[in-house]
Motif scaffolding. Structure first.
Motif, PDB file in Angstrom:
ATOM      1  N   CYS A  76       0.993  -1.088   0.198  1.00 28.86           N
ATOM      2  CA  CYS A  76      -0.133  -0.172   0.018  1.00 28.86           C
ATOM      3  C   CYS A  76       1.024   1.223  -0.151  1.00 28.86           C
ATOM      4  CB  CYS A  76      -0.852   0.081   1.294  1.00 28.86           C
ATOM      5  SG  CYS A  76      -1.753   1.498   1.371  1.00 28.86           S
ATOM      6  N   ASP A  77       0.476   2.282  -0.922  1.00 28.63           N
ATOM      7  CA  ASP A  77       1.239   3.538  -0.916  1.00 28.63           C
ATOM      8  C   ASP A  77       0.109   4.525  -0.026  1.00 28.63           C
ATOM      9  OD1 ASP A  77       2.111   5.879  -1.223  1.00 28.63           O
ATOM     10  OD2 ASP A  77       2.336   5.680  -3.528  1.00 28.63           O
ATOM     11  N   VAL A  78       0.570   4.729   1.109  1.00 27.44           N
ATOM     12  CA  VAL A  78      -0.100   5.565   1.911  1.00 27.44           C
ATOM     13  C   VAL A  78      -0.256   6.923   1.557  1.00 27.44           C
ATOM     14  CG1 VAL A  78      -0.013   3.987   3.974  1.00 27.44           C
ATOM     15  CG2 VAL A  78       1.449   6.206   3.927  1.00 27.44           C
ATOM     16  N   ALA A  79       0.477   7.481   0.465  1.00 24.32           N
ATOM     17  CA  ALA A  79       0.191   8.710   0.045  1.00 24.32           C
ATOM     18  C   ALA A  79      -0.861   8.824  -1.156  1.00 24.32           C
ATOM     19  CB  ALA A  79       1.651   9.230  -0.908  1.00 24.32           C
ATOM     20  N   ASP A  80      -1.419   7.758  -1.333  1.00 24.42           N
ATOM     21  CA  ASP A  80      -2.438   7.641  -2.327  1.00 24.42           C
ATOM     22  C   ASP A  80      -4.072   7.305  -1.633  1.00 24.42           C
ATOM     23  OD1 ASP A  80      -2.880   6.355  -5.576  1.00 24.42           O
ATOM     24  OD2 ASP A  80      -4.637   5.986  -4.094  1.00 24.42           O
ATOM     25  N   GLU A  81      -4.969   8.330  -1.775  1.00 25.97           N
ATOM     26  CA  GLU A  81      -6.016   8.238  -0.982  1.00 25.97           C
ATOM     27  C   GLU A  81      -6.846   7.067  -1.363  1.00 25.97           C
ATOM     28  OE1 GLU A  81      -8.465  11.608  -2.080  1.00 25.97           O
ATOM     29  OE2 GLU A  81     -10.239  10.695  -1.045  1.00 25.97           O
ATOM     30  N   LYS A  82      -6.932   6.580  -2.489  1.00 26.61           N
ATOM     31  CA  LYS A  82      -7.682   5.216  -2.717  1.00 26.61           C
ATOM     32  C   LYS A  82      -7.137   4.041  -2.443  1.00 26.61           C
ATOM     33  CE  LYS A  82     -10.330   3.807  -6.632  1.00 26.61           C
ATOM     34  NZ  LYS A  82     -10.786   2.830  -6.294  1.00 26.61           N
ATOM     35  N   GLN A  83      -5.734   4.088  -2.316  1.00 23.05           N
ATOM     36  CA  GLN A  83      -5.293   2.954  -1.462  1.00 23.05           C
ATOM     37  C   GLN A  83      -5.393   2.788  -0.124  1.00 23.05           C
ATOM     38  OE1 GLN A  83      -1.032   1.769  -3.032  1.00 23.05           O
ATOM     39  NE2 GLN A  83      -1.495   2.896  -4.788  1.00 23.05           N
ATOM     40  N   ARG A  84      -5.379   4.138   0.475  1.00 19.66           N
ATOM     41  CA  ARG A  84      -5.674   4.269   2.007  1.00 19.66           C
ATOM     42  C   ARG A  84      -7.209   3.633   2.263  1.00 19.66           C
ATOM     43  NH1 ARG A  84      -3.287   9.304   1.758  1.00 19.66           N
ATOM     44  NH2 ARG A  84      -5.188  10.543   1.713  1.00 19.66           N
ATOM     45  N   GLU A  85      -8.030   3.965   1.510  1.00 21.75           N
ATOM     46  CA  GLU A  85      -9.479   3.150   1.535  1.00 21.75           C
ATOM     47  C   GLU A  85      -9.378   1.830   1.339  1.00 21.75           C
ATOM     48  OE1 GLU A  85     -11.570   7.673   0.462  1.00 21.75           O
ATOM     49  OE2 GLU A  85     -11.571   5.915  -0.867  1.00 21.75           O
ATOM     50  N   GLU A  86      -8.652   1.537   0.293  1.00 19.71           N
ATOM     51  CA  GLU A  86      -8.729   0.334  -0.022  1.00 19.71           C
ATOM     52  C   GLU A  86      -8.010  -0.778   0.970  1.00 19.71           C
ATOM     53  OE1 GLU A  86      -8.830   0.564  -4.734  1.00 19.71           O
ATOM     54  OE2 GLU A  86      -6.713  -0.258  -4.039  1.00 19.71           O
ATOM     55  N   LEU A  87      -7.023  -0.091   1.813  1.00 19.09           N
ATOM     56  CA  LEU A  87      -6.207  -0.823   2.850  1.00 19.09           C
ATOM     57  C   LEU A  87      -7.155  -1.118   4.215  1.00 19.09           C
ATOM     58  CD1 LEU A  87      -3.769  -1.716   4.093  1.00 19.09           C
ATOM     59  CD2 LEU A  87      -3.643   0.778   4.894  1.00 19.09           C
ATOM     60  N   VAL A  88      -7.886   0.068   4.353  1.00 19.54           N
ATOM     61  CA  VAL A  88      -8.843  -0.291   5.474  1.00 19.54           C
ATOM     62  C   VAL A  88      -9.752  -1.076   5.312  1.00 19.54           C
ATOM     63  CG1 VAL A  88     -10.346   1.152   7.361  1.00 19.54           C
ATOM     64  CG2 VAL A  88      -8.111   2.021   6.473  1.00 19.54           C
ATOM     65  N   MET A  93     -10.408   4.508  10.673  1.00 23.60           N
ATOM     66  CA  MET A  93     -10.223   3.543  11.646  1.00 23.60           C
ATOM     67  C   MET A  93     -11.023   3.790  12.825  1.00 23.60           C
ATOM     68  SD  MET A  93      -8.669   0.799  10.111  1.00 23.60           S
ATOM     69  CE  MET A  93      -8.186   0.089  12.020  1.00 23.60           C
ATOM     70  N   ALA A  94     -11.203   4.963  13.240  1.00 21.44           N
ATOM     71  CA  ALA A  94     -11.934   5.393  14.221  1.00 21.44           C
ATOM     72  C   ALA A  94     -13.171   4.669  14.450  1.00 21.44           C
ATOM     73  CB  ALA A  94     -12.142   6.780  14.529  1.00 21.44           C
ATOM     74  N   PRO A  95     -14.173   4.558  13.536  1.00 18.64           N
ATOM     75  CA  PRO A  95     -15.516   3.953  13.961  1.00 18.64           C
ATOM     76  C   PRO A  95     -15.165   2.338  14.452  1.00 18.64           C
ATOM     77  CG  PRO A  95     -15.381   5.144  11.812  1.00 18.64           C
ATOM     78  CD  PRO A  95     -14.085   5.169  12.074  1.00 18.64           C
ATOM     79  N   HIS A  96     -14.118   1.758  13.598  1.00 22.90           N
ATOM     80  CA  HIS A  96     -13.843   0.101  13.990  1.00 22.90           C
ATOM     81  C   HIS A  96     -13.284   0.082  15.164  1.00 22.90           C
ATOM     82  CE1 HIS A  96     -15.117  -0.529   9.790  1.00 22.90           C
ATOM     83  NE2 HIS A  96     -14.114   0.393   9.684  1.00 22.90           N
ATOM     84  N   LEU A  97     -12.503   1.056  15.572  1.00 20.73           N
ATOM     85  CA  LEU A  97     -12.006   1.242  17.227  1.00 20.73           C
ATOM     86  C   LEU A  97     -12.536   1.419  18.217  1.00 20.73           C
ATOM     87  CD1 LEU A  97      -8.194   2.563  15.685  1.00 20.73           C
ATOM     88  CD2 LEU A  97      -8.855   0.168  16.076  1.00 20.73           C
ATOM     89  N   ARG A  98     -13.419   2.274  18.144  1.00 20.87           N
ATOM     90  CA  ARG A  98     -14.064   3.177  19.179  1.00 20.87           C
ATOM     91  C   ARG A  98     -14.489   1.989  20.374  1.00 20.87           C
ATOM     92  NH1 ARG A  98     -16.976   7.328  18.576  1.00 20.87           N
ATOM     93  NH2 ARG A  98     -16.376   7.724  16.509  1.00 20.87           N
ATOM     94  N   ASP A  99     -14.944   0.870  19.748  1.00 21.55           N
ATOM     95  CA  ASP A  99     -15.641  -0.170  20.956  1.00 21.55           C
ATOM     96  C   ASP A  99     -14.612  -1.188  21.034  1.00 21.55           C
ATOM     97  OD1 ASP A  99     -17.979   1.490  21.139  1.00 21.55           O
ATOM     98  OD2 ASP A  99     -18.749   0.332  19.461  1.00 21.55           O
ATOM     99  N   LYS A 100     -13.548  -1.357  20.803  1.00 20.82           N
ATOM    100  CA  LYS A 100     -12.608  -2.434  20.697  1.00 20.82           C
ATOM    101  C   LYS A 100     -11.794  -2.143  22.084  1.00 20.82           C
ATOM    102  CE  LYS A 100     -13.433  -4.789  16.998  1.00 20.82           C
ATOM    103  NZ  LYS A 100     -13.571  -3.963  15.787  1.00 20.82           N
ATOM    104  N   ASN A 101     -11.676  -3.478  22.943  1.00 18.34           N
ATOM    105  CA  ASN A 101     -11.021  -3.558  23.684  1.00 18.34           C
ATOM    106  C   ASN A 101      -9.337  -3.139  23.658  1.00 18.34           C
ATOM    107  OD1 ASN A 101     -12.827  -3.931  26.009  1.00 18.34           O
ATOM    108  ND2 ASN A 101     -13.014  -5.925  25.702  1.00 18.34           N
ATOM    109  N   GLY A 102      -8.869  -2.381  24.470  1.00 18.99           N
ATOM    110  CA  GLY A 102      -7.478  -2.256  24.442  1.00 18.99           C
ATOM    111  C   GLY A 102      -6.986  -1.559  22.875  1.00 18.99           C
ATOM    112  N   ALA A 103      -8.014  -0.707  22.695  1.00 18.56           N
ATOM    113  CA  ALA A 103      -7.740   0.015  21.213  1.00 18.56           C
ATOM    114  C   ALA A 103      -6.712   1.187  21.242  1.00 18.56           C
ATOM    115  CB  ALA A 103      -9.115   0.430  20.448  1.00 18.56           C
TER     116      ALA A 103
END
Ligand SMILES: NC(=O)c1ccc[n+]([C@@H]2O[C@H](COP(=O)([O-])OP(=O)(O)OC[C@H]3O[C@@H](n4cnc5c(N)ncnc54)[C@H](OP(=O)(O)O)[C@@H]3O)[C@@H](O)[C@H]2O)c1
Length: 244
Positions: free
Chosen positions: A57-69, A121-131
């Protein structure tokens, strides 16, 4: 934060600090996923360190960031830690018209990517233990080296974003850390050096890692490691001395 039994995404895990975190967290019984642009490096790491999961993943690329998540939360729904580590360091001469493509690439990689990935990532992390979200800034966030002004500005912004993100997430399970390394002996900025294998000095990665792990373990949400601590305390007082 708990240092075991997490599922962790580390951006920029192909060398230096990211790879050191990956090996350490793997050893501590976490599921570790790393990403980077260099496919050959990722393959090599997969062979040398079985169990580390890799993703190009090239994190400088918006689309690749979305695909990564999307890939991450589909395949590793237990993911509870994001380490925003990927970064580049360029010199920029501001006394002449500068190359805006380079400037944009540096800002996109070092600043926009961590902002975007944290928000995805925030919506996926907010209820996770140890996030946790762990942002890697720099001692140079507090006192810049003037020949790399854009790099230092991105790191100052990462410091600021970390404060705001921590505040916005204060009523969730997500702990927000900022780790500011001092100069660490990695590949960072090696494009600037004539001999690419030449070290730029700095402390060994393992020494940095020990300080960072101690900070995470003790919930030190803003940790400046080694000499970065002095930069954080004295800030601009050190500017003249650093830029002689
Ligand atoms: N070393 C120091 O003295 C120091 C001091 C303070 C802060 N830091 C920070 O620590 C972090 C790690 O740097 P490092 O010292 O470990 O340097 P490094 O050895 O050069 O590692 C940088 C990592 O970032 C990845 N990366 C760069 N651009 C990327 C992109 N567009 N997409 C995905 N991955 C990308 C690289 O992977 P690929 O090339 O495979 O993409 C590599 O894995 C950076 O944020 C840096 O600013 C370092």
């Amino acid at each position: 934060m708990q240092l075991s039994h997490n599922t962790i995404l580390i951006t920029g895990g192909t060398s230096g600090i990211g790879l050191a975190f990956a090996k350490e967290f793997k050893q501590r019984d976490n599921t570790v996923i790393i990403c980077g642009r260099r496919e050959d490096k990722l393959e090599q790491i997969m062979l040398q360190h079985p169990g580390i999961i890799t993703h190009v993943c090239d994190v400088a690329d918006e689309k690749q960031r979305e695909e990564l998540v999307e890939w991450l939360v589909t395949n590793y729904p237990d993911v509870n830690v994001l380490i925003n580590n990927a970064g580049i360091q360029l010199d920029t001469d501001l006394t002449n018209p500068c190359n805006l493509d380079r400037v944009r690439a540096e800002i996109e990689t070092n600043l926009v990517a961590p902002i975007h990935l944290s928000s995805l990532m925030a919506p996926h992390l907010r209820d996770k233990n140890g996030a946790a979200i762990i942002n890697i800034s720099s001692g140079l966030a507090f006192a810049p080296l003037a020949f790399m002004p854009v790099y230092c500005a991105t790191k100052a912004a990462i410091h600021s974003i970390s404060l705001s993100l921590r505040h916005q997430l204060k009523d969730t399970h997500v702990k927000v850390f900022e780790i500011a390394p001092p100069s660490v002996d990695t590949e960072l900025g090696h494009d600037r050096r004539e001999d690419k294998d030449q070290s730029h000095g700095g402390i060994p990665v393992d020494e940095f890692l020990a300080g960072a792990i101690e900070a995470l373990q003790n919930d030190v949400y803003e940790a400046a490691i080694g000499q970065a601590q002095q930069l954080r305390e004295k800030r601009e007082e050190l500017f003249e001395m650093m830029n002689k």
